[in-house]
Design a protein around this motif. Structure first.
Motif, PDB file in Angstrom:
ATOM      1  N   ARG A 131      32.831  32.577  50.534  1.00 14.98           N
ATOM      2  CA  ARG A 131      33.955  33.045  51.340  1.00 14.98           C
ATOM      3  C   ARG A 131      33.703  32.766  52.822  1.00 14.98           C
ATOM      4  O   ARG A 131      34.605  32.318  53.543  1.00 14.98           O
ATOM      5  CB  ARG A 131      34.171  34.541  51.103  1.00 14.98           C
ATOM      6  CG  ARG A 131      35.459  35.088  51.687  1.00 14.98           C
ATOM      7  CD  ARG A 131      35.707  36.528  51.243  1.00 14.98           C
ATOM      8  NE  ARG A 131      35.837  36.611  49.787  1.00 14.98           N
ATOM      9  CZ  ARG A 131      34.942  37.191  48.984  1.00 14.98           C
ATOM     10  NH1 ARG A 131      33.840  37.742  49.506  1.00 14.98           N
ATOM     11  NH2 ARG A 131      35.133  37.223  47.686  1.00 14.98           N
ATOM     12  N   ARG A 132      32.485  33.015  53.278  1.00 19.08           N
ATOM     13  CA  ARG A 132      32.161  32.760  54.696  1.00 19.08           C
ATOM     14  C   ARG A 132      32.243  31.281  55.029  1.00 19.08           C
ATOM     15  O   ARG A 132      32.513  30.908  56.187  1.00 19.08           O
ATOM     16  CB  ARG A 132      30.773  33.313  55.002  1.00 19.08           C
ATOM     17  CG  ARG A 132      30.711  34.835  55.053  1.00 19.08           C
ATOM     18  CD  ARG A 132      29.378  35.325  55.583  1.00 19.08           C
ATOM     19  NE  ARG A 132      28.277  35.009  54.671  1.00 19.08           N
ATOM     20  CZ  ARG A 132      27.909  35.771  53.647  1.00 19.08           C
ATOM     21  NH1 ARG A 132      28.585  36.897  53.386  1.00 19.08           N
ATOM     22  NH2 ARG A 132      26.887  35.444  52.879  1.00 19.08           N
ATOM     23  N   ALA A 133      32.008  30.438  54.029  1.00 17.16           N
ATOM     24  CA  ALA A 133      32.090  28.992  54.244  1.00 17.16           C
ATOM     25  C   ALA A 133      33.509  28.466  54.083  1.00 17.16           C
ATOM     26  O   ALA A 133      33.749  27.260  54.239  1.00 17.16           O
ATOM     27  CB  ALA A 133      31.163  28.279  53.261  1.00 17.16           C
ATOM     28  N   GLY A 134      34.461  29.356  53.781  1.00 16.74           N
ATOM     29  CA  GLY A 134      35.840  28.929  53.600  1.00 16.74           C
ATOM     30  C   GLY A 134      36.106  28.261  52.270  1.00 16.74           C
ATOM     31  O   GLY A 134      37.063  27.495  52.128  1.00 16.74           O
ATOM     32  N   ILE A 135      35.265  28.562  51.276  1.00 20.86           N
ATOM     33  CA  ILE A 135      35.372  27.951  49.950  1.00 20.86           C
ATOM     34  C   ILE A 135      35.942  28.968  48.972  1.00 20.86           C
ATOM     35  O   ILE A 135      35.449  30.095  48.879  1.00 20.86           O
ATOM     36  CB  ILE A 135      33.990  27.473  49.456  1.00 20.86           C
ATOM     37  CG1 ILE A 135      33.430  26.427  50.420  1.00 20.86           C
ATOM     38  CG2 ILE A 135      34.072  26.915  48.038  1.00 20.86           C
ATOM     39  CD1 ILE A 135      31.969  26.066  50.138  1.00 20.86           C
ATOM     40  N   GLU A 136      36.979  28.584  48.233  1.00 19.78           N
ATOM     41  CA  GLU A 136      37.560  29.479  47.244  1.00 19.78           C
ATOM     42  C   GLU A 136      36.690  29.538  45.989  1.00 19.78           C
ATOM     43  O   GLU A 136      36.076  28.543  45.597  1.00 19.78           O
ATOM     44  CB  GLU A 136      38.966  29.013  46.873  1.00 19.78           C
ATOM     45  CG  GLU A 136      39.967  29.158  48.014  1.00 19.78           C
ATOM     46  CD  GLU A 136      41.356  28.736  47.600  1.00 19.78           C
ATOM     47  OE1 GLU A 136      42.233  29.611  47.500  1.00 19.78           O
ATOM     48  OE2 GLU A 136      41.568  27.530  47.382  1.00 19.78           O
ATOM     49  N   SER A 137      36.654  30.692  45.365  1.00 20.01           N
ATOM     50  CA  SER A 137      35.854  30.884  44.152  1.00 20.01           C
ATOM     51  C   SER A 137      36.772  31.127  42.965  1.00 20.01           C
ATOM     52  O   SER A 137      37.776  31.837  43.073  1.00 20.01           O
ATOM     53  CB  SER A 137      34.902  32.073  44.312  1.00 20.01           C
ATOM     54  OG  SER A 137      35.624  33.277  44.566  1.00 20.01           O
ATOM     55  N   VAL A 138      36.420  30.510  41.834  1.00 15.12           N
ATOM     56  CA  VAL A 138      37.177  30.657  40.589  1.00 15.12           C
ATOM     57  C   VAL A 138      36.195  30.943  39.473  1.00 15.12           C
ATOM     58  O   VAL A 138      35.139  30.294  39.388  1.00 15.12           O
ATOM     59  CB  VAL A 138      37.967  29.367  40.255  1.00 15.12           C
ATOM     60  CG1 VAL A 138      38.730  29.529  38.943  1.00 15.12           C
ATOM     61  CG2 VAL A 138      38.911  28.999  41.389  1.00 15.12           C
ATOM     62  N   VAL A 139      36.507  31.879  38.610  1.00 13.70           N
ATOM     63  CA  VAL A 139      35.647  32.196  37.470  1.00 13.70           C
ATOM     64  C   VAL A 139      36.441  31.988  36.182  1.00 13.70           C
ATOM     65  O   VAL A 139      37.593  32.422  36.075  1.00 13.70           O
ATOM     66  CB  VAL A 139      35.105  33.639  37.543  1.00 13.70           C
ATOM     67  CG1 VAL A 139      34.446  34.050  36.226  1.00 13.70           C
ATOM     68  CG2 VAL A 139      34.107  33.768  38.681  1.00 13.70           C
ATOM     69  N   THR A 140      35.816  31.320  35.215  1.00 13.13           N
ATOM     70  CA  THR A 140      36.432  31.106  33.911  1.00 13.13           C
ATOM     71  C   THR A 140      36.341  32.390  33.095  1.00 13.13           C
ATOM     72  O   THR A 140      35.257  32.969  32.954  1.00 13.13           O
ATOM     73  CB  THR A 140      35.723  29.975  33.159  1.00 13.13           C
ATOM     74  OG1 THR A 140      35.746  28.794  33.966  1.00 13.13           O
ATOM     75  CG2 THR A 140      36.405  29.693  31.822  1.00 13.13           C
ATOM     76  N   VAL A 141      37.467  32.830  32.539  1.00 22.05           N
ATOM     77  CA  VAL A 141      37.504  34.048  31.723  1.00 22.05           C
ATOM     78  C   VAL A 141      38.267  33.764  30.436  1.00 22.05           C
ATOM     79  O   VAL A 141      39.142  32.889  30.390  1.00 22.05           O
ATOM     80  CB  VAL A 141      38.158  35.225  32.480  1.00 22.05           C
ATOM     81  CG1 VAL A 141      37.350  35.575  33.726  1.00 22.05           C
ATOM     82  CG2 VAL A 141      39.610  34.911  32.862  1.00 22.05           C
ATOM     83  N   ALA A 153      35.947  39.966  36.827  1.00 23.75           N
ATOM     84  CA  ALA A 153      36.017  38.952  37.874  1.00 23.75           C
ATOM     85  C   ALA A 153      36.899  39.413  39.032  1.00 23.75           C
ATOM     86  O   ALA A 153      36.582  39.179  40.203  1.00 23.75           O
ATOM     87  CB  ALA A 153      36.538  37.642  37.293  1.00 23.75           C
ATOM     88  N   LEU A 154      38.009  40.072  38.705  1.00 24.72           N
ATOM     89  CA  LEU A 154      38.876  40.603  39.755  1.00 24.72           C
ATOM     90  C   LEU A 154      38.147  41.655  40.577  1.00 24.72           C
ATOM     91  O   LEU A 154      38.233  41.677  41.812  1.00 24.72           O
ATOM     92  CB  LEU A 154      40.138  41.198  39.137  1.00 24.72           C
ATOM     93  CG  LEU A 154      41.139  40.208  38.541  1.00 24.72           C
ATOM     94  CD1 LEU A 154      42.199  40.945  37.740  1.00 24.72           C
ATOM     95  CD2 LEU A 154      41.780  39.358  39.628  1.00 24.72           C
ATOM     96  N   ASP A 155      37.428  42.527  39.906  1.00 19.76           N
ATOM     97  CA  ASP A 155      36.665  43.565  40.611  1.00 19.76           C
ATOM     98  C   ASP A 155      35.603  42.957  41.514  1.00 19.76           C
ATOM     99  O   ASP A 155      35.257  43.527  42.563  1.00 19.76           O
ATOM    100  CB  ASP A 155      36.002  44.513  39.605  1.00 19.76           C
ATOM    101  CG  ASP A 155      36.998  45.409  38.885  1.00 19.76           C
ATOM    102  OD1 ASP A 155      38.162  45.489  39.334  1.00 19.76           O
ATOM    103  OD2 ASP A 155      36.620  46.010  37.858  1.00 19.76           O
ATOM    104  N   ALA A 156      35.083  41.794  41.125  1.00 22.14           N
ATOM    105  CA  ALA A 156      34.044  41.125  41.921  1.00 22.14           C
ATOM    106  C   ALA A 156      34.625  40.467  43.171  1.00 22.14           C
ATOM    107  O   ALA A 156      33.886  40.110  44.085  1.00 22.14           O
ATOM    108  CB  ALA A 156      33.333  40.081  41.074  1.00 22.14           C
ATOM    109  N   GLY A 157      35.956  40.289  43.201  1.00 21.07           N
ATOM    110  CA  GLY A 157      36.591  39.741  44.380  1.00 21.07           C
ATOM    111  C   GLY A 157      36.780  38.238  44.385  1.00 21.07           C
ATOM    112  O   GLY A 157      36.878  37.627  45.459  1.00 21.07           O
ATOM    113  N   VAL A 158      36.845  37.609  43.198  1.00 23.37           N
ATOM    114  CA  VAL A 158      37.040  36.162  43.158  1.00 23.37           C
ATOM    115  C   VAL A 158      38.439  35.796  43.655  1.00 23.37           C
ATOM    116  O   VAL A 158      39.352  36.614  43.639  1.00 23.37           O
ATOM    117  CB  VAL A 158      36.822  35.603  41.732  1.00 23.37           C
ATOM    118  CG1 VAL A 158      35.423  35.921  41.238  1.00 23.37           C
ATOM    119  CG2 VAL A 158      37.874  36.140  40.771  1.00 23.37           C
ATOM    120  N   ASP A 159      38.600  34.559  44.089  1.00 20.79           N
ATOM    121  CA  ASP A 159      39.888  34.091  44.591  1.00 20.79           C
ATOM    122  C   ASP A 159      40.795  33.601  43.475  1.00 20.79           C
ATOM    123  O   ASP A 159      42.015  33.553  43.644  1.00 20.79           O
ATOM    124  CB  ASP A 159      39.676  32.953  45.592  1.00 20.79           C
ATOM    125  CG  ASP A 159      38.854  33.395  46.792  1.00 20.79           C
ATOM    126  OD1 ASP A 159      39.267  34.356  47.462  1.00 20.79           O
ATOM    127  OD2 ASP A 159      37.800  32.781  47.049  1.00 20.79           O
TER     128      ASP A 159
END
Length: 355
Positions: free
Chosen positions: A151-161, A170-176
């Protein structure tokens, strides 16, 4: 461009083992989609070369997919499954069961290599340094520290569910973003728990459930990618109508000239030798959907739930079989829509599935 505002609503899935290439990712980006490189199984140096390859071909944003090793997975794995000496014995026995088939292609089962991290830390450093647009994660939920660094690097995160419990975590963890993978998907099922049998819900139903969950937990804040057997515009439209911001497709791209799909793999997908797909642990120890071959029928029931050990045991057989152009021992990963895959340019596939 963010994952929620992809021009076409089409994402090129990361396909480890060769099919994902810089050319494929760049072409999908130029066609208005968004492509992911597959970081799994590559060395960090190989992945760095692929990232540079995309930058050489296109200025469009793209992402990188990473496998989360067990030691870095923050998801609460359910108790059970093989461990310790029982796990090692099961993997050894499985390797012994493959000796005749390995010999037939001039190979030997490989070293199980338990605890492999797939150069996790080095690859994380690489994607942050290169400032790729997004990083997607498969096989686990990364730590808050990792997500914060992205997030600090401006990179979006996605998790496979693959189900609601995983989506909630994953939502609780704050993924984008969430890549919601249905039962129809080709390749590995991306369960956060390596021993879990994933949800069998139809993708449209699963996406609708996850969208409702996301709306309650984090309204207007989460991108949803949908993956699983999407081979026609009608199916893509149905999934997007259920709440997906974009469809993620892999099998539909396997026969494109930009993909690095091997010759034996291409022939299997385009020929008449196989007539169905099935889900098996026979190639890697993790469940994955592939064309149903004689190898799978012989070994499906005896393959232990031991990833990445089983993967390393079967790699030499798969490589030798591919070189000999004998597809039966190759992991012919394919989704339920595999019959619709065509040898056309990747841009044509994107256009055919665009919103």
């Amino acid at each position: 461009m963010t994952l929620r505002t992809i021009d076409t609503g089409v994402v090129a899935a990361p396909m480890a083992g060769g099919p994902s290439t810089p050319d494929l990712v760049a072409t999908v980006g130029e066609a208005g989609g968004f492509g992911f490189l597959a970081g799994g199984y590559l060395t960090t140096e190989q992945l760095a070369a692929q990232v540079a390859g995309v930058w050489d071909l296109s200025s469009c944003p793209f992402g990188v997919n990473l496998f989360v090793p067990d030691i870095a997975n923050r998801y609460a794995v359910r108790p059970g499954g093989l461990a310790g000496a029982d796990r090692a014995a099961a993997v050894t026995a499985y390797g012994q069961s493959l000796l005749d088939e390995a010999a037939a292609v001039g190979a030997q089962p490989g070293d199980p290599r338990p605890g492999d991290t797939d150069e996790w830390e080095r690859k994380l450093d690489l994607v942050v340094r290169e400032r790729v647009a997004a990083v997607s994660f498969t096989f686990g939920l990364p730590s808050a520290a990792v997500l914060g660094e992205l997030r600090r690097a401006g990179i979006e995160s996605v998790v496979t569910v693959t189900d609601l419990d995983e989506a909630r975590a994953a939502l609780d963890a704050g993924v984008d973003g969430l890549c919601v993978q249905g039962a129809e998907a080709g390749g590995h099922r991306g369960t956060l728990d390596p021993t879990a049998v994933p949800d069998g819900s139809d993708l449209v139903e699963l996406v609708a459930q996850v969208r409702r969950l996301a709306a309650e937990a984090r309204p207007d804040d989460v991108a949803i990618l949908a993956a699983g057997g999407i081979a026609t515009r009608e199916r893509a439209d149905a999934v997007r109508a259920a709440g997906a911001d974009a469809v993620q497709v892999g099998t539909a791209l396997l026969l494109t000239p930009e993909a690095g799909t091997g010759l034996a793999y291409r022939r299997a997908l385009g020929g008449a030798a196989y007539d169905s797909t099935t889900v098996t642990r026979a190639f890697s120890g993790r469940l994955g959907r592939c064309l149903e071959t004689d190898f799978v029928r012989r070994h499906d029931e005896e393959a232990p739930a031991a990833y990445p050990e089983v993967h390393h045991v079967t790699v030499p057989l798969r490589r030798a079989s591919a070189l000999a152009e004998r597809p039966d021992l190759v992991a012919l990963w394919a989704g339920t829509g595999w019959r619709s895959a065509r040898p056309v340019p990747a841009a044509t596939v994107v256009a055919g599935l665009s919103r």
